[in-house]
Design an enzyme around this catalytic site. Structure first.
Site, PDB file in Angstrom:
ATOM      1  N   TRP A 117       3.606 -11.124 -14.542  1.00 26.08           N
ATOM      2  CA  TRP A 117       3.962  -9.736 -14.879  1.00 26.08           C
ATOM      3  C   TRP A 117       5.164  -9.662 -15.796  1.00 26.08           C
ATOM      4  O   TRP A 117       5.175  -8.884 -16.747  1.00 26.08           O
ATOM      5  CB  TRP A 117       4.157  -8.895 -13.610  1.00 26.08           C
ATOM      6  CG  TRP A 117       2.849  -8.715 -12.904  1.00 26.08           C
ATOM      7  CD1 TRP A 117       2.471  -9.246 -11.710  1.00 26.08           C
ATOM      8  CD2 TRP A 117       1.689  -8.014 -13.389  1.00 26.08           C
ATOM      9  NE1 TRP A 117       1.174  -8.920 -11.422  1.00 26.08           N
ATOM     10  CE2 TRP A 117       0.674  -8.162 -12.422  1.00 26.08           C
ATOM     11  CE3 TRP A 117       1.423  -7.279 -14.547  1.00 26.08           C
ATOM     12  CZ2 TRP A 117      -0.599  -7.597 -12.579  1.00 26.08           C
ATOM     13  CZ3 TRP A 117       0.146  -6.713 -14.703  1.00 26.08           C
ATOM     14  CH2 TRP A 117      -0.836  -6.873 -13.734  1.00 26.08           C
ATOM     15  N   ASP A 146      11.197  -4.489 -12.262  1.00 24.68           N
ATOM     16  CA  ASP A 146       9.818  -4.073 -11.958  1.00 24.68           C
ATOM     17  C   ASP A 146       9.625  -4.340 -10.472  1.00 24.68           C
ATOM     18  O   ASP A 146       9.459  -5.487 -10.055  1.00 24.68           O
ATOM     19  CB  ASP A 146       8.846  -4.897 -12.812  1.00 24.68           C
ATOM     20  CG  ASP A 146       7.376  -4.635 -12.456  1.00 24.68           C
ATOM     21  OD1 ASP A 146       7.122  -3.886 -11.499  1.00 24.68           O
ATOM     22  OD2 ASP A 146       6.507  -5.195 -13.142  1.00 24.68           O
ATOM     23  N   LYS A 150       0.746  -0.180  -4.466  1.00 28.24           N
ATOM     24  CA  LYS A 150       0.892  -1.218  -3.439  1.00 28.24           C
ATOM     25  C   LYS A 150       1.484  -0.617  -2.166  1.00 28.24           C
ATOM     26  O   LYS A 150       0.839  -0.612  -1.133  1.00 28.24           O
ATOM     27  CB  LYS A 150       1.787  -2.359  -3.939  1.00 28.24           C
ATOM     28  CG  LYS A 150       1.046  -3.463  -4.625  1.00 28.24           C
ATOM     29  CD  LYS A 150       0.665  -3.130  -6.009  1.00 28.24           C
ATOM     30  CE  LYS A 150      -0.058  -4.293  -6.677  1.00 28.24           C
ATOM     31  NZ  LYS A 150      -0.409  -3.978  -8.047  1.00 28.24           N
TER      32      LYS A 150
HETATM   33  N1  PMP Z   1       3.937  -5.151 -12.430  1.00 30.22           N
HETATM   34  C1  PMP Z   1       3.597  -5.710 -11.267  1.00 30.22           C
HETATM   35  C2  PMP Z   1       4.626  -6.475 -10.504  1.00 30.22           C
HETATM   36  C3  PMP Z   1       2.306  -5.548 -10.763  1.00 30.22           C
HETATM   37  O1  PMP Z   1       1.953  -6.104  -9.595  1.00 30.22           O
HETATM   38  C4  PMP Z   1       1.362  -4.787 -11.500  1.00 30.22           C
HETATM   39  C5  PMP Z   1      -0.037  -4.537 -10.997  1.00 30.22           C
HETATM   40  N2  PMP Z   1      -0.567  -5.403 -10.115  1.00 30.22           N
HETATM   41  C6  PMP Z   1       1.768  -4.264 -12.721  1.00 30.22           C
HETATM   42  C7  PMP Z   1       3.061  -4.443 -13.155  1.00 30.22           C
HETATM   43  C8  PMP Z   1       0.812  -3.479 -13.570  1.00 30.22           C
HETATM   44  O2  PMP Z   1       0.641  -2.239 -13.020  1.00 30.22           O
HETATM   45  P1  PMP Z   1      -0.499  -1.227 -13.479  1.00 30.22           P
HETATM   46  O3  PMP Z   1      -1.798  -1.909 -13.230  1.00 30.22           O
HETATM   47  O4  PMP Z   1      -0.221  -0.058 -12.609  1.00 30.22           O
HETATM   48  O5  PMP Z   1      -0.281  -0.947 -14.929  1.00 30.22           O
END
Ligand code: PMP
Length: 362
Positions: free
Chosen positions: A100, A174, A198
């Site tokens: 991420w 994040d 989550k």
């Molecule tokens: N950052 C993290 C730590 C994530 O776990 C996720 C999704 N699993 C995201 C960003 C991306 O989020 P989204 O799919 O809501 O764009």
């Protein structure tokens, strides 16, 4: 999602009652976002998450759309120019500890100079490099961390003090996949963001918590609906916010309060994670690759030493009511996501199943 939250939402689907129990004659999805009914839902949700996470008064809480990935663009568009030399886009530092943060680095590079302060990809994203080793750009506007790498199972158990590291940048975290699982040290944070799906509620809602002095530095090309100052000045109602998702998150916040708040959730999450990691460490059959000092309490990737048994493990797990254990395709193996709403009984069932499976193979 906690089952009792889903049950409450189902009961209120057609006719939402106000706090005194008086029916409103409409469901939440049918309400105007500016009407008094939805306003009361919004205000309660904001107040409850502020209390739960102990968000100081000089931080704004924004309810936005776009998810975590959209924030990877929205953040540089809002913050990169904060400390930039005139006529430049500004720069930001990224500590890459998993999939991420790697995505965040790549996206930000479209809008500013995105520097790699540290990168653990060479070691398979299993560690967090010590903050004094980070290469920080003295003119960077912000330093980005993903404080829980959902896919790799790497979590920051404490936040760096950027000032002590000689950086004048704001810390951006994040916290998508561990928000509300533990307290946040706001003294060290400039901005925190996360998709709701989550620990907070359904997908479609993104929560941003931003210190007020970081507002007002957006690039001229920043879309108005994604300009934090515009969103903050309009109490997240510059455009229509994701009303139903906010309502659901509000029910989760009430549930969190009934559980005893974030300290109680943290204690439970620690107990759940310890149980699972202890079982992994005691086994010759299963293992986890992440360094012990940064193992995630939320996402536990693990592997069978004999990978040819993977499918048999998953099939048996399904029969035992243990679902969604297949690891992310980029990592392989298994992954147990043990978010707030997963009770300890769920982890106990998993551990018993793992022991049984191992014994059968011996
Ligand atoms: N950052 C993290 C730590 C994530 O776990 C996720 C999704 N699993 C995201 C960003 C991306 O989020 P989204 O799919 O809501 O764009």
């Amino acid at each position: 999602m906690p089952a009792e939250v889903l049950a409450q939402a189902a009961a209120e689907m057609l006719d939402w009652p106000d706090a005194s129990g008086k029916p409103s004659g409409m469901g939440v999805m049918e309400m105007s976002h500016r009407g008094k009914e939805f306003q009361s839902i919004y205000e309660a949700a904001e107040a409850d998450i502020r209390e739960l996470l102990a968000v100081p008064a000089n931080f704004k809480i924004l309810f936005m759309q776009g998810g975590g990935l959209a924030e990877n663009a929205i953040i540089p568009l809002n913050l990169a120019g904060m400390r930039a030399a005139p006529g430049t886009q500004g720069s930001a530092d990224f500590v890459v500890t998993g999939s991420w943060s790697e995505k965040s680095l790549k996206e930000a590079g479209k809008y500013c100079q995105a520097n790699v302060a540290a990168n653990t990809k060479g070691g398979g994203f299993t560690a967090i490099p010590a903050p004094p080793s980070w290469k920080l750009d003295p003119s960077a506007s912000y330093v980005h961390l993903c404080t829980n790498e959902t896919i790799n199972g790497v979590e920051f158990h404490s936040l760096p003090d950027l000032k002590a590291l000689g950086s004048g940048a704001a810390l951006v975290i994040d916290f998508s996949s561990h928000v509300a699982s533990r307290p946040v040290d706001w003294n060290k944070v400039g901005l925190a963001f996360g998709g709701a799906q989550k620990n907070l509620g359904p997908a479609g809602l993104t929560m941003v918590v931003v210190r007020e002095d970081l507002l007002g530095y957006s690039a001229s090309i920043c879309p108005s609906a994604f300009d934090y100052k515009t969103v903050a000045d309009n109490q997240s109602m510059y455009n229509t916010p994701p009303t139903y998702a906010i309502y659901m998150a509000g029910l989760v916040f009430k549930w969190l309060k009934r559980q005893g708040g974030i300290a109680a959730m943290e204690a439970r999450n620690m107990a759940k994670a310890e149980l699972l990691y202890a079982a992994l460490d005691a086994s010759d059959f299963f293992y986890n690759k992440v360094h012990k000092d940064c193992r995630s309490r939320m996402n536990v990737p693990f592997f069978l030493r004999d990978e040819s048994r993977n499918q048999a493990f998953l099939d048996g797990a399904k029969d035992a009511g243990l679902l969604q254990l297949k690891g992310h395709k980029s990592v392989g193996g298994m992954r147990a996501s043990i978010y707030n709403a997963m009770p300890i009984e769920g982890v106990q069932t998993l551990v018993s199943y793992m022991r049984e499976f191992e014994q059968k193979q011996a």
